[in-house]
Design a protein around this motif. Structure first.
Motif, short mmCIF file in Angstrom:
data_model
loop_
_atom_site.label_atom_id
_atom_site.label_comp_id
_atom_site.label_asym_id
_atom_site.label_seq_id
_atom_site.Cartn_x
_atom_site.Cartn_y
_atom_site.Cartn_z
N MET A 1 0.82 -1.19 0.00
CA MET A 1 0.00 0.00 0.00
C MET A 1 0.87 1.26 0.00
SD MET A 1 -2.99 1.06 2.61
CE MET A 1 -3.46 2.75 2.75
N GLN A 2 1.93 1.24 0.81
CA GLN A 2 2.79 2.41 0.86
C GLN A 2 3.43 2.71 -0.49
OE1 GLN A 2 5.47 1.39 4.01
NE2 GLN A 2 4.19 2.33 5.58
N GLN A 3 3.74 1.69 -1.23
CA GLN A 3 4.40 1.86 -2.52
C GLN A 3 3.49 2.52 -3.56
OE1 GLN A 3 5.97 -1.79 -4.05
NE2 GLN A 3 6.75 -0.86 -5.92
N HIS A 4 2.20 2.24 -3.52
CA HIS A 4 1.29 2.71 -4.56
C HIS A 4 0.24 3.71 -4.08
CE1 HIS A 4 3.05 -0.18 -7.24
NE2 HIS A 4 2.74 -1.18 -6.43
N ALA A 5 0.25 4.09 -2.83
CA ALA A 5 -0.80 4.96 -2.28
C ALA A 5 -0.89 6.28 -3.04
CB ALA A 5 -0.56 5.21 -0.80
N ARG A 6 0.21 6.94 -3.30
CA ARG A 6 0.21 8.24 -3.98
C ARG A 6 -0.38 8.11 -5.38
NH1 ARG A 6 -0.05 12.33 -1.83
NH2 ARG A 6 -1.72 12.70 -3.23
N GLN A 7 0.02 7.06 -6.11
CA GLN A 7 -0.47 6.89 -7.48
C GLN A 7 -1.97 6.61 -7.51
OE1 GLN A 7 2.59 3.98 -7.87
NE2 GLN A 7 3.37 4.94 -9.74
N VAL A 8 -2.44 5.79 -6.57
CA VAL A 8 -3.86 5.47 -6.54
C VAL A 8 -4.67 6.70 -6.16
CG1 VAL A 8 -5.63 4.06 -5.40
CG2 VAL A 8 -3.48 3.01 -6.11
N LEU A 9 -4.19 7.47 -5.19
CA LEU A 9 -4.90 8.68 -4.79
C LEU A 9 -4.92 9.69 -5.94
CD1 LEU A 9 -6.46 10.31 -2.75
CD2 LEU A 9 -4.28 11.13 -1.83
N ASP A 10 -3.81 9.89 -6.60
CA ASP A 10 -3.78 10.80 -7.75
C ASP A 10 -4.76 10.34 -8.83
OD1 ASP A 10 -1.84 12.32 -6.52
OD2 ASP A 10 -0.18 11.53 -7.71
N PHE A 11 -4.82 9.06 -9.03
CA PHE A 11 -5.73 8.47 -10.02
C PHE A 11 -7.19 8.75 -9.66
CE2 PHE A 11 -8.20 4.85 -11.60
CZ PHE A 11 -7.85 4.84 -12.94
N THR A 12 -7.56 8.51 -8.41
CA THR A 12 -8.95 8.73 -8.01
C THR A 12 -9.29 10.22 -8.00
OG1 THR A 12 -8.38 8.66 -5.64
CG2 THR A 12 -9.15 6.60 -6.66
N ARG A 13 -8.30 11.07 -7.73
CA ARG A 13 -8.53 12.52 -7.74
C ARG A 13 -8.86 13.02 -9.14
NH1 ARG A 13 -7.49 16.65 -3.96
NH2 ARG A 13 -8.34 17.65 -5.78
N GLN B 1 -9.02 4.35 -0.55
CA GLN B 1 -8.95 3.41 0.57
C GLN B 1 -9.82 2.18 0.30
OE1 GLN B 1 -10.03 5.15 4.32
NE2 GLN B 1 -9.59 3.29 5.47
N ASP B 2 -11.02 2.40 -0.22
CA ASP B 2 -11.90 1.28 -0.57
C ASP B 2 -11.25 0.38 -1.62
OD1 ASP B 2 -13.78 2.27 1.18
OD2 ASP B 2 -15.08 3.12 -0.38
N ALA B 3 -10.54 1.00 -2.56
CA ALA B 3 -9.86 0.22 -3.60
C ALA B 3 -8.78 -0.66 -2.98
CB ALA B 3 -9.26 1.14 -4.66
N PHE B 4 -8.04 -0.13 -2.02
CA PHE B 4 -7.00 -0.94 -1.37
C PHE B 4 -7.61 -2.09 -0.58
CE2 PHE B 4 -4.00 2.61 -2.05
CZ PHE B 4 -2.93 1.88 -2.54
N VAL B 5 -8.73 -1.83 0.08
CA VAL B 5 -9.39 -2.90 0.84
C VAL B 5 -9.86 -3.99 -0.12
CG1 VAL B 5 -11.42 -3.46 2.25
CG2 VAL B 5 -10.04 -1.43 2.78
N LYS B 6 -10.49 -3.59 -1.23
CA LYS B 6 -10.95 -4.59 -2.21
C LYS B 6 -9.77 -5.35 -2.80
CE LYS B 6 -15.48 -3.39 -3.50
NZ LYS B 6 -16.50 -3.42 -4.46
N ILE C 1 -9.08 -1.68 -10.16
CA ILE C 1 -9.99 -1.75 -9.01
C ILE C 1 -10.40 -0.34 -8.58
CG2 ILE C 1 -10.17 -2.42 -6.58
CD1 ILE C 1 -8.30 -4.81 -7.30
N ALA C 2 -9.43 0.58 -8.53
CA ALA C 2 -9.72 1.96 -8.14
C ALA C 2 -10.66 2.62 -9.15
CB ALA C 2 -8.42 2.75 -8.03
N TYR C 3 -10.48 2.31 -10.42
CA TYR C 3 -11.34 2.86 -11.46
C TYR C 3 -12.79 2.42 -11.24
CZ TYR C 3 -13.26 3.53 -16.17
OH TYR C 3 -14.04 3.89 -17.24
N ARG C 4 -12.98 1.16 -10.99
CA ARG C 4 -14.34 0.65 -10.76
C ARG C 4 -14.96 1.26 -9.51
NH1 ARG C 4 -13.12 -5.59 -12.15
NH2 ARG C 4 -13.18 -5.41 -14.41
N GLU C 5 -14.15 1.40 -8.46
CA GLU C 5 -14.63 2.02 -7.23
C GLU C 5 -15.03 3.48 -7.47
OE1 GLU C 5 -15.23 0.84 -3.94
OE2 GLU C 5 -15.22 -0.95 -5.19
N ALA C 6 -14.23 4.19 -8.25
CA ALA C 6 -14.52 5.58 -8.55
C ALA C 6 -15.81 5.70 -9.37
CB ALA C 6 -13.35 6.23 -9.30
N LEU C 7 -15.98 4.84 -10.35
CA LEU C 7 -17.21 4.87 -11.14
C LEU C 7 -18.43 4.57 -10.27
CD1 LEU C 7 -16.28 3.16 -14.52
CD2 LEU C 7 -16.49 5.59 -14.02
#
Length: 163
Positions: A1-13, A27-32, A53-59
């Motif tokens: 999670m620490q390795q990809h947190a910034r990229q996933v957050l930027d993506f969802t933003r 956060q939901d994407a990381f849990v899934k 996964i983050a894309y689907r959660e965002a949609l």
């Protein structure tokens, strides 16, 4: 999670304007993703799988929420790399600034999916194969879609010039 947190957050933003909502979706994407780890088959990079996964959660989040609007007059324009320097402002004042602003406004009017596709392809320099996996689409279809988006942006900008 620490390795990809910034990229996933930027993506969802990029899809969700409200920072707190984007953080919640990330956060939901990381849990899934954690629960789905046994299903990761390595057909793509781990980050690409996580972004899908983050894309689907965002949609899903966008479908549940009402549209978020922003008054464009209240938003200050900052470059991708931070505040503009005086050299940047001098360069942009040659007319490029108006073209850039026009392009940014036109991109802002596109649906979130199209904005995301442009960002992943042009700013993140991701290959169509990865984007197709994230967005659950065919690479060739995304190539055609990128072409159509570019044409649409050209038309939108030309219309702005005549107004």
């Amino acid at each position: 999670m620490q390795q990809h947190a910034r990229q996933v957050l930027d993506f969802t933003r990029r899809l969700i304007a409200d920072r707190e909502d984007a953080e919640e979706v990330a956060q939901d994407a990381f849990v899934k993703a954690f629960h789905a780890l046994p299903t990761f088959r390595g057909e793509s990079s781990f980050l690409t799988w996580l972004l899908r996964i983050a894309y689907r959660e965002a949609l899903n989040h966008l479908r549940r929420r009402r549209p978020y609007t922003v008054d464009i007059e209240s938003v200050s324009v900052v470059s991708e790399f931070g505040s503009l320097t005086s050299d940047d402002e001098a360069e942009l004042s040659t007319g490029r600034e108006e073209r850039i602003r026009s392009l940014e406004e036109a991109i802002g009017e596109l649906p979130p999916d199209d904005q995301l596709l442009l960002h992943l392809y042009y700013y993140d320099d991701r290959p169509l194969r990865d984007i197709a996996y994230i967005m659950d689409a065919e690479p060739n279809a995304l190539g055609v879609r990128l072409h159509r988006i570019r044409k649409k942006l050209q038309t939108m900008i030309k219309q702005r010039e005549y107004e």
